[in-house]
Design a protein around this motif. Structure first.
Motif, PDB file in Angstrom:
ATOM      1  N   ALA A  86       0.831  -1.211   0.000  1.00  0.00           N
ATOM      2  CA  ALA A  86       0.000   0.000   0.000  1.00  0.00           C
ATOM      3  C   ALA A  86       0.863   1.258   0.000  1.00  0.00           C
ATOM      4  CB  ALA A  86      -0.933  -0.002   1.209  1.00  0.00           C
ATOM      5  N   ALA A  87       1.965   1.243   0.745  1.00  0.00           N
ATOM      6  CA  ALA A  87       2.860   2.394   0.766  1.00  0.00           C
ATOM      7  C   ALA A  87       3.501   2.608  -0.597  1.00  0.00           C
ATOM      8  CB  ALA A  87       3.930   2.214   1.838  1.00  0.00           C
ATOM      9  N   GLN A  88       3.887   1.523  -1.269  1.00  0.00           N
ATOM     10  CA  GLN A  88       4.484   1.670  -2.599  1.00  0.00           C
ATOM     11  C   GLN A  88       3.463   2.172  -3.609  1.00  0.00           C
ATOM     12  OE1 GLN A  88       6.824  -1.809  -3.697  1.00  0.00           O
ATOM     13  NE2 GLN A  88       8.391  -1.274  -2.180  1.00  0.00           N
ATOM     14  N   HIS A  89       2.218   1.769  -3.470  1.00  0.00           N
ATOM     15  CA  HIS A  89       1.166   2.349  -4.319  1.00  0.00           C
ATOM     16  C   HIS A  89       1.073   3.857  -4.092  1.00  0.00           C
ATOM     17  CE1 HIS A  89      -1.385  -1.549  -5.039  1.00  0.00           C
ATOM     18  NE2 HIS A  89      -0.188  -1.600  -5.583  1.00  0.00           N
ATOM     19  N   ALA A  90       1.138   4.270  -2.840  1.00  0.00           N
ATOM     20  CA  ALA A  90       1.090   5.705  -2.534  1.00  0.00           C
ATOM     21  C   ALA A  90       2.297   6.420  -3.119  1.00  0.00           C
ATOM     22  CB  ALA A  90       1.021   5.919  -1.021  1.00  0.00           C
ATOM     23  N   ASP A  91       3.465   5.786  -3.081  1.00  0.00           N
ATOM     24  CA  ASP A  91       4.662   6.385  -3.673  1.00  0.00           C
ATOM     25  C   ASP A  91       4.492   6.559  -5.178  1.00  0.00           C
ATOM     26  OD1 ASP A  91       5.686   6.271  -1.107  1.00  0.00           O
ATOM     27  OD2 ASP A  91       6.995   4.546  -1.495  1.00  0.00           O
ATOM     28  N   TRP A  92       3.873   5.583  -5.827  1.00  0.00           N
ATOM     29  CA  TRP A  92       3.615   5.712  -7.267  1.00  0.00           C
ATOM     30  C   TRP A  92       2.692   6.903  -7.544  1.00  0.00           C
ATOM     31  CZ3 TRP A  92       5.239   4.741 -11.870  1.00  0.00           C
ATOM     32  CH2 TRP A  92       6.069   3.648 -12.120  1.00  0.00           C
ATOM     33  N   ARG A  93       1.637   7.008  -6.775  1.00  0.00           N
ATOM     34  CA  ARG A  93       0.716   8.135  -6.995  1.00  0.00           C
ATOM     35  C   ARG A  93       1.423   9.459  -6.768  1.00  0.00           C
ATOM     36  NH1 ARG A  93      -2.646   4.607  -3.989  1.00  0.00           N
ATOM     37  NH2 ARG A  93      -2.411   5.872  -2.094  1.00  0.00           N
ATOM     38  N   ALA A  94       2.279   9.513  -5.748  1.00  0.00           N
ATOM     39  CA  ALA A  94       3.014  10.745  -5.460  1.00  0.00           C
ATOM     40  C   ALA A  94       3.996  11.078  -6.580  1.00  0.00           C
ATOM     41  CB  ALA A  94       3.748  10.617  -4.131  1.00  0.00           C
ATOM     42  N   ALA A  95       4.652  10.064  -7.126  1.00  0.00           N
ATOM     43  CA  ALA A  95       5.613  10.296  -8.209  1.00  0.00           C
ATOM     44  C   ALA A  95       4.916  10.824  -9.457  1.00  0.00           C
ATOM     45  CB  ALA A  95       6.353   8.997  -8.522  1.00  0.00           C
ATOM     46  N   VAL A  96       3.786  10.237  -9.798  1.00  0.00           N
ATOM     47  CA  VAL A  96       3.042  10.700 -10.976  1.00  0.00           C
ATOM     48  C   VAL A  96       2.514  12.117 -10.739  1.00  0.00           C
ATOM     49  CG1 VAL A  96       0.951  10.308 -12.341  1.00  0.00           C
ATOM     50  CG2 VAL A  96       2.478   8.392 -11.800  1.00  0.00           C
ATOM     51  N   SER A  97       2.046  12.384  -9.532  1.00  0.00           N
ATOM     52  CA  SER A  97       1.583  13.735  -9.204  1.00  0.00           C
ATOM     53  C   SER A  97       2.728  14.742  -9.317  1.00  0.00           C
ATOM     54  CB  SER A  97       1.007  13.758  -7.791  1.00  0.00           C
ATOM     55  OG  SER A  97       0.608  15.054  -7.429  1.00  0.00           O
ATOM     56  N   TYR A  98       3.906  14.363  -8.836  1.00  0.00           N
ATOM     57  CA  TYR A  98       5.074  15.242  -8.937  1.00  0.00           C
ATOM     58  C   TYR A  98       5.408  15.508 -10.404  1.00  0.00           C
ATOM     59  CZ  TYR A  98       9.944  16.787  -8.554  1.00  0.00           C
ATOM     60  OH  TYR A  98      11.128  17.486  -8.663  1.00  0.00           O
ATOM     61  N   ALA A  99       5.382  14.459 -11.226  1.00  0.00           N
ATOM     62  CA  ALA A  99       5.686  14.623 -12.650  1.00  0.00           C
ATOM     63  C   ALA A  99       4.685  15.566 -13.312  1.00  0.00           C
ATOM     64  CB  ALA A  99       5.678  13.268 -13.351  1.00  0.00           C
ATOM     65  N   ARG A 100       3.431  15.475 -12.909  1.00  0.00           N
ATOM     66  CA  ARG A 100       2.400  16.332 -13.500  1.00  0.00           C
ATOM     67  C   ARG A 100       2.510  17.780 -13.046  1.00  0.00           C
ATOM     68  NH1 ARG A 100      -2.220  11.694 -12.733  1.00  0.00           N
ATOM     69  NH2 ARG A 100      -2.032  10.799 -14.839  1.00  0.00           N
ATOM     70  N   GLY A 101       3.311  18.027 -12.028  1.00  0.00           N
ATOM     71  CA  GLY A 101       3.517  19.393 -11.561  1.00  0.00           C
ATOM     72  C   GLY A 101       4.803  20.024 -12.036  1.00  0.00           C
ATOM     73  N   LEU A 102       5.588  19.302 -12.819  1.00  0.00           N
ATOM     74  CA  LEU A 102       6.875  19.831 -13.278  1.00  0.00           C
ATOM     75  C   LEU A 102       6.695  20.884 -14.367  1.00  0.00           C
ATOM     76  CD1 LEU A 102       8.949  16.518 -13.500  1.00  0.00           C
ATOM     77  CD2 LEU A 102       9.401  18.435 -11.955  1.00  0.00           C
ATOM     78  N   VAL A 103       7.596  21.844 -14.364  1.00  0.00           N
ATOM     79  CA  VAL A 103       7.651  22.849 -15.424  1.00  0.00           C
ATOM     80  C   VAL A 103       8.604  22.349 -16.506  1.00  0.00           C
ATOM     81  CG1 VAL A 103       8.338  25.220 -15.984  1.00  0.00           C
ATOM     82  CG2 VAL A 103       7.166  24.718 -13.819  1.00  0.00           C
ATOM     83  N   GLY A 104       8.234  22.549 -17.756  1.00  0.00           N
ATOM     84  CA  GLY A 104       9.130  22.187 -18.847  1.00  0.00           C
ATOM     85  C   GLY A 104       8.916  20.805 -19.406  1.00  0.00           C
ATOM     86  N   VAL A 105       7.858  20.120 -18.968  1.00  0.00           N
ATOM     87  CA  VAL A 105       7.474  18.848 -19.584  1.00  0.00           C
ATOM     88  C   VAL A 105       5.999  18.935 -19.937  1.00  0.00           C
ATOM     89  CG1 VAL A 105       9.183  17.557 -18.243  1.00  0.00           C
ATOM     90  CG2 VAL A 105       6.817  17.667 -17.439  1.00  0.00           C
ATOM     91  N   ASP A 106       5.564  18.051 -20.824  1.00  0.00           N
ATOM     92  CA  ASP A 106       4.155  18.004 -21.194  1.00  0.00           C
ATOM     93  C   ASP A 106       3.438  17.131 -20.163  1.00  0.00           C
ATOM     94  OD1 ASP A 106       1.644  17.646 -22.246  1.00  0.00           O
ATOM     95  OD2 ASP A 106       2.323  17.325 -24.302  1.00  0.00           O
TER      96      ASP A 106
END
Length: 304
Positions: A86-106
């Motif tokens: 469950a914690a690793q699932h949460a880490d995946w969601r956090a990583a994807v959320s972080y990627a979606r907040g980056l500047v300079g990527v689509d």
């Protein structure tokens, strides 16, 4: 086509208050590229050849984010090397959320990439997160019982006993009781396929001493693997999905994985005459990663 140069930087992102360490790759000369989010498999860290995949993606014009799960590798989290699904699932969601907040990527073109146990995690996420642009899974964990009982009955029984002792100790507040993550046949370890130990050492390269020092996991995970079957949600995945399977895989058995992969509506299945750990290494790596880049170019497109 000329390969892009790229820069790699160390970054962190929070997951339920814990800092997860990651490498962020950005290709030079590509405006707002798609981004591939990568994480490893069972008890593994990003140093075990995930840099090789990310570098190839960056050279092809894709950004990449490669992260370690909490309590593993360079990420924070205590106690160390306790595999909590469950914690690793949460880490995946956090990583994807972080990627979606980056500047300079689509941020509308985020791709999930997972291998082995991590492949199961991203299949589970993709069945719920329909905004992912594409998914790549390599030798994915899909059916818990098939993986848990692929080893000898004697080893399964020994692991179950160790797991029960660790779980009781956890309830009593004691430190984790550990077993080896990867071992040779006959050893008490979660994975003991013939030749697997030597292949993982080869994957580690000059980091092998660090790998050997951390080659263990809290035994309680052996109680949970039989009940973790992310493939049951395969029919709910809407993103284009590349599933790469190893015909001689005895960690995530091929026949079950092939059956599950066929249920993904927009899935593309490729089979290779390999064992579980061979896709990461030469001479097979080039074929595997080239197929991944071709898939990305068709469905996501670095310069679209």
């Amino acid at each position: 086509m000329t390969a892009h140069t790229y820069v790699r930087q160390e970054v962190t992102f929070p997951s339920e208050g814990v800092a997860c360490a990651a490498w962020l790759y950005r290709p030079d000369g590509v405006e707002n590229p798609p981004i591939v989010v990568l994480a490893h498999g069972f008890a593994a860290t990003r140093e075990l050849r995930l840099d090789a995949y990310a570098a190839r993606f960056a050279q092809a014009g894709y950004a990449a984010l490669v992260f370690d799960y909490r309590s593993w590798g360079a990420s924070d989290g205590q106690p160390r090397r306790v595999l909590d699904i469950a914690a690793q699932h949460a880490d995946w969601r956090a990583a994807v959320s972080y990627a979606r907040g980056l500047v300079g990527v689509d941020t509308t073109r985020v791709v999930g990439w997972g291998s082995s146990f991590g492949g199961g995690h991203i299949l589970d996420l993709a069945a719920r997160d329909h905004a992912l642009a594409a998914v790549i899974v390599q030798v994915p964990h899909v059916v818990g019982p098939a993986s848990a009982f692929a080893q000898s009955p004697t080893l399964v029984a020994r692991l179950a006993l160790a797991a029960a002792r660790d779980q009781v100790g956890a309830w009593l507040g004691r430190p984790p009781r550990r077993v080896k993550s990867i071992g040779r046949p006959g050893e008490l370890a979660m994975m003991t396929s013939p030749g697997a130990y030597d292949l993982v050492l080869e994957m580690a390269g000059d980091k092998r001493d660090e790998l050997l020092a951390d080659n263990d996991v809290a035994a309680r995970i052996a109680l949970r693997v039989p009940f973790y079957s992310p493939g049951r949600h395969a029919a709910k995945i809407t993103a284009p999905t590349l599933v790469q399977l190893a015909v001689r895989d005895d960690v995530t058995p091929y026949a079950k994985a092939r059956t599950i992969a066929a249920r993904i509506p927009n899935g593309e299945v490729k089979s290779y005459d390999l064992s579980h750990f061979e896709p990461y290494l030469d001479p097979h790596f080039e074929h595997i990663v080239s197929d991944q880049i071709a898939f990305l170019n068709r469905h996501v497109g670095a310069t679209r």
